[in-house]
Design an enzyme around this catalytic site. Structure first.
Site, short mmCIF file in Angstrom:
data_model
loop_
_atom_site.label_atom_id
_atom_site.label_comp_id
_atom_site.label_asym_id
_atom_site.label_seq_id
_atom_site.Cartn_x
_atom_site.Cartn_y
_atom_site.Cartn_z
N LYS A 1 0.85 -1.19 0.00
CA LYS A 1 0.00 0.00 0.00
C LYS A 1 0.88 1.24 0.00
O LYS A 1 1.91 1.29 0.68
CB LYS A 1 -0.90 0.01 1.23
CG LYS A 1 -2.16 -0.81 1.10
CD LYS A 1 -3.09 -0.57 2.27
CE LYS A 1 -4.40 -1.32 2.09
NZ LYS A 1 -5.34 -1.09 3.20
N GLU B 1 -18.44 -8.48 10.52
CA GLU B 1 -19.42 -7.82 11.39
C GLU B 1 -20.34 -8.81 12.09
O GLU B 1 -20.69 -8.62 13.27
CB GLU B 1 -20.26 -6.83 10.56
CG GLU B 1 -19.48 -5.69 9.96
CD GLU B 1 -18.91 -5.98 8.58
OE1 GLU B 1 -18.40 -5.05 7.94
OE2 GLU B 1 -18.97 -7.16 8.14
N ARG C 1 -24.97 -5.28 8.09
CA ARG C 1 -24.48 -6.59 7.68
C ARG C 1 -24.61 -7.63 8.79
O ARG C 1 -24.42 -8.82 8.55
CB ARG C 1 -23.02 -6.47 7.23
CG ARG C 1 -22.77 -5.32 6.27
CD ARG C 1 -21.37 -5.33 5.72
NE ARG C 1 -21.33 -6.09 4.48
CZ ARG C 1 -20.22 -6.49 3.88
NH1 ARG C 1 -19.05 -6.23 4.42
NH2 ARG C 1 -20.26 -7.17 2.76
#
Length: 622
Positions: A284, A370, A398
């Site tokens: 990244k 989640e 979710r």
């Protein structure tokens, strides 16, 4: 203002994937270099997601070079990393508008481009969508290829493994690119893996592998021994056992910043049969040192000058609601070691960094999972602990079944600190917290609180912590708090009781949440009463009854969908009381709210003081 494309002579020749594919492969490293430089300068001008896109430059170039997009389907997971994809698919000159009102969408979006085959915003969806498209491609018999790109972080979601298990069973042709940016690769290891991957994706190895299976089909004992031998040999050089067990052929890992190696490996894999995984290693923030060193801090950035190699200094201002929550969490943990804080991979965004460092044994990051996070909290509550789940409004969606089935049904005392409630702005419709009051309000045993300022937020969090008869939720917005005086002491509020903030005549405004200041400003012009309701559930029935008896018109104000929201609860209560009353509901309309700055969106939806006043006057005129 868009960038001068003449500064990028090779990239200028690749405004679309078709143009890119006309270039000789020898130019692809230069395309990648210029694309990275364009991305640096573009995001510096516009703000937006940053580090993720820098890490996928070579991958994006290789994918569009090898695959015949948009005929071949390319599906991105989440989409933070898709800025290079947008630049190469005809949207280069509009990149300066990304995340801005009427500008490019922050994520891949079907309405925006034929190259965006699936609209995204939340993680873990790409493989399910890709499998469906692979099944459709087989039915179509037109030679269409399907590729899903997913990051290693998203691989923690259960939906990903459900999709992979199904894909391995159906055995349709598809490629999953696992973009692994957890660590860098040394040049030697990268070169070795690139060579192995090209060998293993080539025709010779594949023919041996598939032909061997056919020959050994009638000899189960020898077949099993050969399978184990193959897995053992592959396991010595590649960590692919898990994917093989799920029915995928695994290849990699290879250096995701070597565009030539990516192209050669993908060319080999393009015509392989069955589900494939290509594991690539990326970094990244690649190519920009500050983002490489701190990819989390540079995940999303404001406008900045890339030549300065630092973010613009932020002026000291009001704390955010997330910071208010983080401080409260630390304060309560100092008093009670039974407090356990859980987050599904939102430590920084939820203001939990200090807590995770000071109380590591009371902190649990469930990763991007989640559903697991909520049921984990339920299990803790069963054992007498005090679980606090810090979660964004749209991510709680979710885990809705777990909220109902595992928490509320069992009346477990789990506290939900719901961040990003209401308008979040630039991330757009996938992230606007428009529905949480509606979807929680119908759940039995829930207590739902909506603070109007940061002090109320602190007291409500303490109220939820003290409440042990079932689950509770404190719902607050993204961004800066209101400037209310912070009260260090913590006092539990009486459940289901609101407070009158202003006494007026004829009109009573019943406010839920942080639009209170705007409601009070509008009330000055109307000489209206203003009530801070505080609780969405249970509602203050006595206060509603009092307002209905003493005022001609009631106005409910909330930063939530009108349908099923707090205002709908007031109407239901009036009906129960058999008190017909004129009620104006002010909130979010029945549509998905587009991206723009929070101020722009709030103004357009008439939720600022001016808009609230205009809506009330229009209603009175009728």
């Amino acid at each position: 203002m868009s960038l001068d494309i003449s500064q990028f002579p090779v990239l200028a020749q690749a405004n679309t994937p078709n143009e890119l594919r006309q270039l000789p492969q020898a130019l692809l490293p230069q395309v990648a270099d210029e694309l990275r430089e364009f991305l640096l300068k573009s995001v510096g001008m516009s703000s937006g997601h940053f580090a993720s896109g820098l890490g996928t430059v070579e991958l994006t170039v290789a994918l569009h070079y090898v695959y015949n997009t948009p005929f071949d389907r390319l599906i991105w997971d989440v989409g933070h990393q898709a800025y290079p994809h947008k630049i190469l698919t005809g949207r280069r000159d509009k990149m300066h508008t990304i995340r801005q009102k009427d500008g490019l969408h922050p994520f891949p979006w079907r309405e925006e481009s034929e190259y965006d085959t699936f609209s995204v915003g939340h993680s873990g969806t790409s493989i399910s969508a890709a499998l469906a498209m692979a099944i459709a491609a087989e039915k179509e018999q037109a030679g269409r290829k399907v590729v899903a790109v997913i990051g290693d972080g998203a691989m923690t979601g259960g939906m990903v493994f459900e999709a992979m298990n199904h894909a391995g069973d159906l055995h349709n042709d598809m490629l999953v690119v696992l973009n692994d940016n957890e660590m860098s690769i040394s040049e030697n290891v990268g070169a070795l893996n690139n060579h192995l991957a090209q060998l293993m994706s080539g025709r010779f190895y594949t023919t041996l592998r598939e032909g061997g299976k056919k020959v050994l089909k009638g000899m189960p004992v020898i077949k099993e021994m050969a399978k184990r031998t193959e897995e053992h040999l592959k396991g010595m050089v590649v960590p692919g056992t898990l994917f093989e067990e799920l029915g995928f052929n695994y290849i990699g890992p290879i250096d995701g910043h070597d565009v030539d190696a990516l192209v050669e490996t993908m060319r080999n894999m393009r015509n392989l049969k069955g589900p494939q995984v290509l594991h690539i290693m990326t970094k990244k923030g690649r190519g920009y040192e500050p983002a490489e060193k701190d990819p989390i801090g540079w995940h999303a950035v404001p406008k900045f000058d890339p030549s300065l190699f630092k973010k613009p200094a932020t002026k000291p201002g009001l704390p955010t609601f997330s910071q208010v929550f983080g401080k409260w969490l630390c304060d309560i943990a100092e008093q009670d070691e039974k407090v356990l804080a859980i987050t599904p991979a939102m430590r920084e965004g939820s203001g939990m960094v200090e807590f995770s460092q000071r109380f590591p044994k009371q902190y649990f990051d469930a990763a991007i999972a989640e559903q697991h996070a909520v049921t984990l909290a339920a299990g803790f509550a069963c054992e007498g602990f005090k679980p606090v789940v810090a979660i964004y409004s749209t991510f709680l969606q979710r885990a809705y079944d777990q909220l109902i089935h595992d928490v509320a049904l069992q009346q477990l005392p789990v506290l939900f600190a719901i961040d990003r409630g209401g308008i979040v702005g630039a991330d757009g419709p996938t992230h606007q917290g428009a529905f949480d009051l509606s979807f929680m309000r119908c759940i039995p045993n829930m207590v739902i609180m909506a603070p109007s300022d940061e002090n109320e937020c602190r007291q409500m969090l303490y109220t939820g912590y003290c409440y042990d008869a079932g689950p509770s939720a404190v719902r607050y917005p993204r961004g800066s708090a209101t400037g209310a005086m912070q009260v260090e002491s913590m006092t539990a509020l009486p459940i289901g009781k609101g407070v009158i903030k202003r006494i007026g005549k004829r009109i009573a405004i019943l406010n839920f949440g942080t639009l209170l200041a705007s409601a009070l400003t509008a009330a000055e012009s109307l000489d209206a009463t203003v009530v801070d309701m505080r609780f969405v559930k249970p509602l203050d029935v006595d206060l509603i009854k009092e307002m209905a008896l003493t005022h001609e018109v009631l106005v409910t104000v909330e930063e939530n969908a009108i349908i099923g929201g707090a205002g709908a609860g007031v109407l239901e209560q009036l009906q129960k009381l058999k008190m017909p009353k004129a009620v104006l509901q002010i909130g979010l309309p029945d549509e998905f709210i587009k991206h723009g700055s929070p101020e722009e969106v709030i103004h357009d939806l008439q939720l600022d003081a001016e808009g609230i006043l205009a809506q009330i006057n229009a209603y009175l005129a009728q």
